[in-house]
Every structure is written in structure tokens, then in C-alpha cells.
Design a protein around this motif. Sequence first.
Motif, mmCIF file in Angstrom:
data_model
loop_
_atom_site.group_PDB
_atom_site.id
_atom_site.type_symbol
_atom_site.label_atom_id
_atom_site.label_comp_id
_atom_site.label_asym_id
_atom_site.label_seq_id
_atom_site.Cartn_x
_atom_site.Cartn_y
_atom_site.Cartn_z
ATOM 1 N N VAL A 182 55.376 51.582 29.359
ATOM 2 C CA VAL A 182 55.377 50.172 29.731
ATOM 3 C C VAL A 182 56.329 49.480 28.780
ATOM 4 O O VAL A 182 56.230 49.752 27.616
ATOM 5 C CB VAL A 182 53.947 49.456 30.068
ATOM 6 N N THR A 183 57.122 48.780 29.289
ATOM 7 C CA THR A 183 58.293 48.086 28.692
ATOM 8 C C THR A 183 58.173 46.442 28.736
ATOM 9 O O THR A 183 58.910 46.159 29.647
ATOM 10 C CB THR A 183 59.667 48.681 28.698
ATOM 11 N N ALA A 242 57.349 50.560 18.726
ATOM 12 C CA ALA A 242 58.072 51.780 19.662
ATOM 13 C C ALA A 242 57.224 52.869 20.299
ATOM 14 O O ALA A 242 57.151 53.409 21.260
ATOM 15 C CB ALA A 242 59.245 52.005 18.993
ATOM 16 N N ALA A 243 56.350 53.330 19.111
ATOM 17 C CA ALA A 243 55.518 54.561 19.631
ATOM 18 C C ALA A 243 54.558 54.153 20.611
ATOM 19 O O ALA A 243 54.197 55.122 21.517
ATOM 20 C CB ALA A 243 54.907 55.062 18.446
ATOM 21 N N PHE A 244 53.824 52.777 20.287
ATOM 22 C CA PHE A 244 52.907 52.552 21.360
ATOM 23 C C PHE A 244 53.661 52.101 22.766
ATOM 24 O O PHE A 244 52.920 52.873 23.804
ATOM 25 C CB PHE A 244 52.231 51.039 20.784
ATOM 26 N N LEU A 245 54.548 51.660 22.986
ATOM 27 C CA LEU A 245 55.166 51.495 23.967
ATOM 28 C C LEU A 245 55.564 52.604 24.926
ATOM 29 O O LEU A 245 55.435 52.940 25.879
ATOM 30 C CB LEU A 245 56.286 50.414 24.200
ATOM 31 N N ALA A 246 56.109 53.656 24.139
ATOM 32 C CA ALA A 246 56.527 55.143 24.566
ATOM 33 C C ALA A 246 55.427 55.820 25.187
ATOM 34 O O ALA A 246 55.437 56.161 26.244
ATOM 35 C CB ALA A 246 57.410 55.646 23.509
ATOM 36 N N ALA A 247 54.104 55.673 24.472
ATOM 37 C CA ALA A 247 52.853 56.536 24.771
ATOM 38 C C ALA A 247 52.508 55.717 26.105
ATOM 39 O O ALA A 247 51.896 56.298 27.329
ATOM 40 C CB ALA A 247 51.988 56.308 23.925
ATOM 41 N N GLU A 248 52.708 54.200 26.083
ATOM 42 C CA GLU A 248 51.978 53.627 27.601
ATOM 43 C C GLU A 248 52.963 53.738 28.524
ATOM 44 O O GLU A 248 52.702 53.407 29.669
ATOM 45 C CB GLU A 248 51.666 52.234 27.094
#
Length: 290
Positions: free
Chosen positions: A280-281, A272-278
Amino acid sequence: MSRVISSLDEIAGDYDLALVDLWGCLHDGIRPYPEAVEACRRFRARGGAVVLVTNAPRPRADVERQIAGIGVPADCWDTIATSGDSARAAMFRGTVGRRVWTIEGPGDHGFFAPMALIDDPVEIAEVPLAEAEGIVCLGPADPHADPAVYRPQFLVAKQRGLKLLCANPDIVVDRGGVREWCAGALAALYTEMGGESLYFGKPHPPIYDLARRRYAELPGALPEPRVLAIGDGIRTDILGAQQEDIDSLFITGGIAAEETKTEGQPDPDALAAFLAAEQVTPTFAIGYLR
């Protein structure tokens, strides 16, 4: 939030076409992933088609020989679309001129083979930087060296207004666990320095157009297939799918294994943290294609 699944079989019935990344998804540059191979076989057995969509800066035939050489069986895929072919089509149309300075790694030179797809192709000559009208970037000569080694040449090229054709937008790949720089890292550096870089692989539209054309050539191809993009590159495979408005399955155990704390499956909080930073979902996520 992306749905974490345990097997491609959970969602395979909802799709007719899988656009499957190669490096980090189906193989590690040295050997295939057996579970990924079997997953693609099962998808095809259900009536789906598998188009391998790769940012390799090479023609389709070269990639086919390469993956056969490392043991990827031909019965787990239907056809191949490469960033190299998309970029070659642009080069032979004269997008960066007729006289080009080439940056390439070992085994990339098939890029300059004639391309029957293009009517009245431009005759391309490889020349030193001082004589070039444009740059063709297939990948660094030394994939382990810092891309900054190209700064002096890029400064000259930028001052002369040369465009850089990037045949592989990937920044890095992991070859058997060893990280290597790709052409995308050089193109990003050139852009950062004020130069103009042109991209033809994921996440950019040309390679998706090519993939759809390759699919349409297959027997029994549907006019409007339900498409799933599968890959481990959040800024290439998954962003590209998002921009094309197609569903995606993010393989977290590839180049983002550390960030997503993938051990079999991704850690939910880390994912979740990685996708929020990027920002991109992906539609779905899984540790490894299986």
C-alpha cells in the motif's frame, strides 16, 4: 515512494477536504493530540473542511459526545461520518435479517437506536445465537481477550449460514498505549473459518459515500473537492484512500509506530520496508499529525 512531510501545512493548500481518522490520529482514546487539533484548526482556517471519518461502531451523535468528553474541541472539525452509521443503515434495511445475535463491548448499544435516514426500516430484534438470522458485531465483549474465544459460536453460526455484519473493520486500536482488539478481528476470524462477513467502514466504499454526503451538507461545499485522507491505519485509512483514488497522509506514529520506527518521524528504511510488505502506498507520510 511516499513523500515524508514535517507538517500538514506543507500540502494543505492543495486540498479542500480532509477526511481525518480519529483514534490514533486525533486522539489516543483517552486524550486528544494537541498538535493534531491545531493542524485541523489551521486547515479549516485556510477554508478547508474537516470530516472526521471513523470506524467507531456508533452513531454520529454518540461519537460527538465521546470525543467532546475526552477534550477534542468542536472547532477543529466540521462533521462526522461513522462506520456505525453505515452499518446501521444496512442493518435497518434487513441485510442480515430481522433477528440478530449481537456481539458488543461496553458503550456500543446506541447502534440499535432508530435511524430516521432509512425509509420503512426493518424492525430488529436481538436474540440468542440459536434463534438468530444473522450476526451484528460491534466489538468483543472483552477487548483484551484473544478473539479465538468466539470460535465455538462462530462454528455454529457458519454451519447455519449466518452473515456477520461488521460495524468496525479495525483489527486493533491503542487506548492510551494499551492495545485492544476491535470488531474487525472477529470478522476476520469468522471469514477465516468460512463464514461471510460484511464490512461498512474503512477501507470499504459505504463509509466514503457517507463522508461525501456529510460534506455535501456543509455550507459552501464544493461539487468536486480536492480530497486528502489522513489516518494511521495502513489497511483501513490508507488502503481505503488508494481504492477511492484519493491522496492520503499516513500517520506512522499510530498503530504502526513500532514497524516504522517512528520517533518524531519515521525511519526511512523502516517505512519503505513496511509499505513494501503491505503493498500500500500513501501519497505522504508523517510521524504525527501536526
